[in-house]
Design a protein around this motif. Sequence first.
Motif, PDB file in Angstrom:
ATOM      1  N   VAL A  29       0.720   6.234   3.861  1.00 52.02           N
ATOM      2  CA  VAL A  29       0.288   5.140   2.978  1.00 52.02           C
ATOM      3  C   VAL A  29       1.522   4.416   2.437  1.00 52.02           C
ATOM      4  O   VAL A  29       1.594   3.184   2.457  1.00 52.02           O
ATOM      5  N   ARG A  30       2.497   5.192   1.972  1.00 55.03           N
ATOM      6  CA  ARG A  30       3.727   4.601   1.419  1.00 55.03           C
ATOM      7  C   ARG A  30       4.450   3.764   2.471  1.00 55.03           C
ATOM      8  O   ARG A  30       4.866   2.637   2.201  1.00 55.03           O
ATOM      9  N   LEU A  31       4.591   4.309   3.685  1.00 56.72           N
ATOM     10  CA  LEU A  31       5.275   3.571   4.757  1.00 56.72           C
ATOM     11  C   LEU A  31       4.518   2.295   5.132  1.00 56.72           C
ATOM     12  O   LEU A  31       5.129   1.257   5.399  1.00 56.72           O
ATOM     13  N   THR A  32       3.204   2.375   5.147  1.00 54.38           N
ATOM     14  CA  THR A  32       2.401   1.191   5.478  1.00 54.38           C
ATOM     15  C   THR A  32       2.588   0.112   4.424  1.00 54.38           C
ATOM     16  O   THR A  32       2.796  -1.062   4.750  1.00 54.38           O
ATOM     17  N   LYS A  33       2.521   0.506   3.159  1.00 58.76           N
ATOM     18  CA  LYS A  33       2.732  -0.464   2.074  1.00 58.76           C
ATOM     19  C   LYS A  33       4.115  -1.090   2.171  1.00 58.76           C
ATOM     20  O   LYS A  33       4.277  -2.306   2.008  1.00 58.76           O
ATOM     21  N   GLU A  34       5.130  -0.265   2.453  1.00 57.79           N
ATOM     22  CA  GLU A  34       6.503  -0.762   2.580  1.00 57.79           C
ATOM     23  C   GLU A  34       6.615  -1.767   3.728  1.00 57.79           C
ATOM     24  O   GLU A  34       7.228  -2.824   3.584  1.00 57.79           O
ATOM     25  N   ALA A  35       5.999  -1.440   4.863  1.00 55.04           N
ATOM     26  CA  ALA A  35       6.068  -2.331   6.022  1.00 55.04           C
ATOM     27  C   ALA A  35       5.386  -3.661   5.732  1.00 55.04           C
ATOM     28  O   ALA A  35       5.911  -4.726   6.083  1.00 55.04           O
ATOM     29  N   PHE A  36       4.224  -3.637   5.085  1.00 56.01           N
ATOM     30  CA  PHE A  36       3.542  -4.878   4.739  1.00 56.01           C
ATOM     31  C   PHE A  36       4.366  -5.693   3.751  1.00 56.01           C
ATOM     32  O   PHE A  36       4.456  -6.912   3.858  1.00 56.01           O
ATOM     33  N   ARG A  37       4.959  -5.023   2.778  1.00 52.21           N
ATOM     34  CA  ARG A  37       5.777  -5.723   1.779  1.00 52.21           C
ATOM     35  C   ARG A  37       6.957  -6.415   2.464  1.00 52.21           C
ATOM     36  O   ARG A  37       7.256  -7.562   2.186  1.00 52.21           O
ATOM     37  N   GLU A  38       7.614  -5.703   3.382  1.00 50.15           N
ATOM     38  CA  GLU A  38       8.759  -6.285   4.100  1.00 50.15           C
ATOM     39  C   GLU A  38       8.339  -7.423   5.010  1.00 50.15           C
ATOM     40  O   GLU A  38       9.114  -8.348   5.246  1.00 50.15           O
ATOM     41  N   GLY A  39       7.096  -7.359   5.537  1.00 45.69           N
ATOM     42  CA  GLY A  39       6.617  -8.409   6.438  1.00 45.69           C
ATOM     43  C   GLY A  39       6.383  -9.728   5.739  1.00 45.69           C
ATOM     44  O   GLY A  39       6.375 -10.775   6.379  1.00 45.69           O
ATOM     45  N   GLY A  40       6.156  -9.698   4.436  1.00 45.35           N
ATOM     46  CA  GLY A  40       6.016 -10.919   3.663  1.00 45.35           C
ATOM     47  C   GLY A  40       4.739 -11.694   3.893  1.00 45.35           C
ATOM     48  O   GLY A  40       4.631 -12.835   3.490  1.00 45.35           O
ATOM     49  N   ILE A  41       3.754 -11.097   4.544  1.00 40.59           N
ATOM     50  CA  ILE A  41       2.482 -11.792   4.750  1.00 40.59           C
ATOM     51  C   ILE A  41       1.611 -11.540   3.534  1.00 40.59           C
ATOM     52  O   ILE A  41       1.543 -10.424   3.018  1.00 40.59           O
ATOM     53  N   ASN A  42       0.942 -12.573   3.086  1.00 42.19           N
ATOM     54  CA  ASN A  42       0.106 -12.490   1.901  1.00 42.19           C
ATOM     55  C   ASN A  42      -1.136 -11.654   2.211  1.00 42.19           C
ATOM     56  O   ASN A  42      -2.040 -12.107   2.900  1.00 42.19           O
ATOM     57  N   ASN A  43      -1.155 -10.393   1.739  1.00 42.63           N
ATOM     58  CA  ASN A  43      -2.310  -9.539   1.969  1.00 42.63           C
ATOM     59  C   ASN A  43      -2.535  -8.629   0.780  1.00 42.63           C
ATOM     60  O   ASN A  43      -1.655  -8.426  -0.040  1.00 42.63           O
ATOM     61  N   THR A  44      -3.736  -8.106   0.713  1.00 48.80           N
ATOM     62  CA  THR A  44      -4.084  -7.112  -0.289  1.00 48.80           C
ATOM     63  C   THR A  44      -4.490  -5.862   0.465  1.00 48.80           C
ATOM     64  O   THR A  44      -5.404  -5.905   1.293  1.00 48.80           O
ATOM     65  N   LEU A  45      -3.800  -4.765   0.192  1.00 49.79           N
ATOM     66  CA  LEU A  45      -4.057  -3.507   0.878  1.00 49.79           C
ATOM     67  C   LEU A  45      -4.822  -2.583  -0.055  1.00 49.79           C
ATOM     68  O   LEU A  45      -4.313  -2.170  -1.097  1.00 49.79           O
ATOM     69  N   HIS A  46      -6.048  -2.285   0.315  1.00 49.20           N
ATOM     70  CA  HIS A  46      -6.878  -1.333  -0.415  1.00 49.20           C
ATOM     71  C   HIS A  46      -6.760  -0.004   0.329  1.00 49.20           C
ATOM     72  O   HIS A  46      -6.783   0.010   1.564  1.00 49.20           O
ATOM     73  N   VAL A  47      -6.666   1.096  -0.395  1.00 50.08           N
ATOM     74  CA  VAL A  47      -6.467   2.394   0.241  1.00 50.08           C
ATOM     75  C   VAL A  47      -7.525   3.381  -0.234  1.00 50.08           C
ATOM     76  O   VAL A  47      -7.770   3.504  -1.435  1.00 50.08           O
ATOM     77  N   VAL A  48      -8.144   4.062   0.718  1.00 51.69           N
ATOM     78  CA  VAL A  48      -9.008   5.202   0.431  1.00 51.69           C
ATOM     79  C   VAL A  48      -8.542   6.351   1.308  1.00 51.69           C
ATOM     80  O   VAL A  48      -7.958   6.132   2.372  1.00 51.69           O
ATOM     81  N   SER A  49      -8.805   7.596   0.855  1.00 49.03           N
ATOM     82  CA  SER A  49      -8.192   8.732   1.537  1.00 49.03           C
ATOM     83  C   SER A  49      -9.157   9.630   2.297  1.00 49.03           C
ATOM     84  O   SER A  49      -8.754  10.687   2.788  1.00 49.03           O
ATOM     85  N   ASP A  50     -10.426   9.234   2.428  1.00 46.08           N
ATOM     86  CA  ASP A  50     -11.337  10.027   3.258  1.00 46.08           C
ATOM     87  C   ASP A  50     -12.440   9.133   3.809  1.00 46.08           C
ATOM     88  O   ASP A  50     -12.632   7.997   3.367  1.00 46.08           O
ATOM     89  N   GLY A  51     -13.169   9.668   4.782  1.00 46.66           N
ATOM     90  CA  GLY A  51     -14.189   8.888   5.461  1.00 46.66           C
ATOM     91  C   GLY A  51     -15.354   8.487   4.575  1.00 46.66           C
ATOM     92  O   GLY A  51     -15.884   7.377   4.692  1.00 46.66           O
ATOM     93  N   GLU A  52     -15.782   9.376   3.679  1.00 45.38           N
ATOM     94  CA  GLU A  52     -16.882   9.030   2.779  1.00 45.38           C
ATOM     95  C   GLU A  52     -16.487   7.896   1.833  1.00 45.38           C
ATOM     96  O   GLU A  52     -17.275   6.979   1.598  1.00 45.38           O
ATOM     97  N   ALA A  53     -15.267   7.945   1.306  1.00 49.87           N
ATOM     98  CA  ALA A  53     -14.795   6.869   0.425  1.00 49.87           C
ATOM     99  C   ALA A  53     -14.702   5.555   1.200  1.00 49.87           C
ATOM    100  O   ALA A  53     -14.978   4.479   0.639  1.00 49.87           O
ATOM    101  N   ALA A  54     -14.321   5.621   2.474  1.00 47.33           N
ATOM    102  CA  ALA A  54     -14.256   4.401   3.294  1.00 47.33           C
ATOM    103  C   ALA A  54     -15.629   3.747   3.382  1.00 47.33           C
ATOM    104  O   ALA A  54     -15.759   2.527   3.199  1.00 47.33           O
ATOM    105  N   LEU A  55     -16.653   4.548   3.649  1.00 50.64           N
ATOM    106  CA  LEU A  55     -18.003   3.985   3.738  1.00 50.64           C
ATOM    107  C   LEU A  55     -18.487   3.490   2.388  1.00 50.64           C
ATOM    108  O   LEU A  55     -19.135   2.439   2.301  1.00 50.64           O
TER     109      LEU A  55
END
Length: 150
Positions: free
Chosen positions: A22-48
């Motif tokens: 999760v940390r690496l993904t957030k870092e990569a998106f931040r460095e990419g500079g594309i305007n996005n909002t990253l929502h994070v959930v940590s299991d399949g039930e929370a995803a649904l």
Amino acid sequence: MTEHREGEPIEILLVEDNPGDVRLTKEAFREGGINNTLHVVSDGEAALDFLFQRGEYEDATRPHLVLLDLNLPKLDGHDVLERIRADDDLHRLPVIILTSSESERDVVESYERNSNAYLTKPVRPNDFIDLVQTFEEFWLTLVRLPPRPE
């Protein structure tokens, strides 16, 4: 349904149980500079719950796309993908598998359940960041995403 307009944030749901990834993904998106909002959930039930706007996520914004790990607690990624594809409102939602599994069986099953892409997480952190930035450039810059379900 509203269509994404250039300059508006792209809403991404990351379904990932590994805090380091999760940390690496957030870092990569931040460095990419594309305007996005990253929502994070940590299991399949929370995803649904997030996608179907249930419980604590009843006010959640529907994402433009989902980054989905396969090896999740409570409900695995294949089952999450199957439920997304079975829903009339969500079936067009782009779902990209982002997993450490290199199993050919997982690849085949993911495409049989209509994932849009299958990405294997590299072991080295810098390679992982490169992968996420390549994903970001392709999926968030070049690809025209379908309208979000309301």
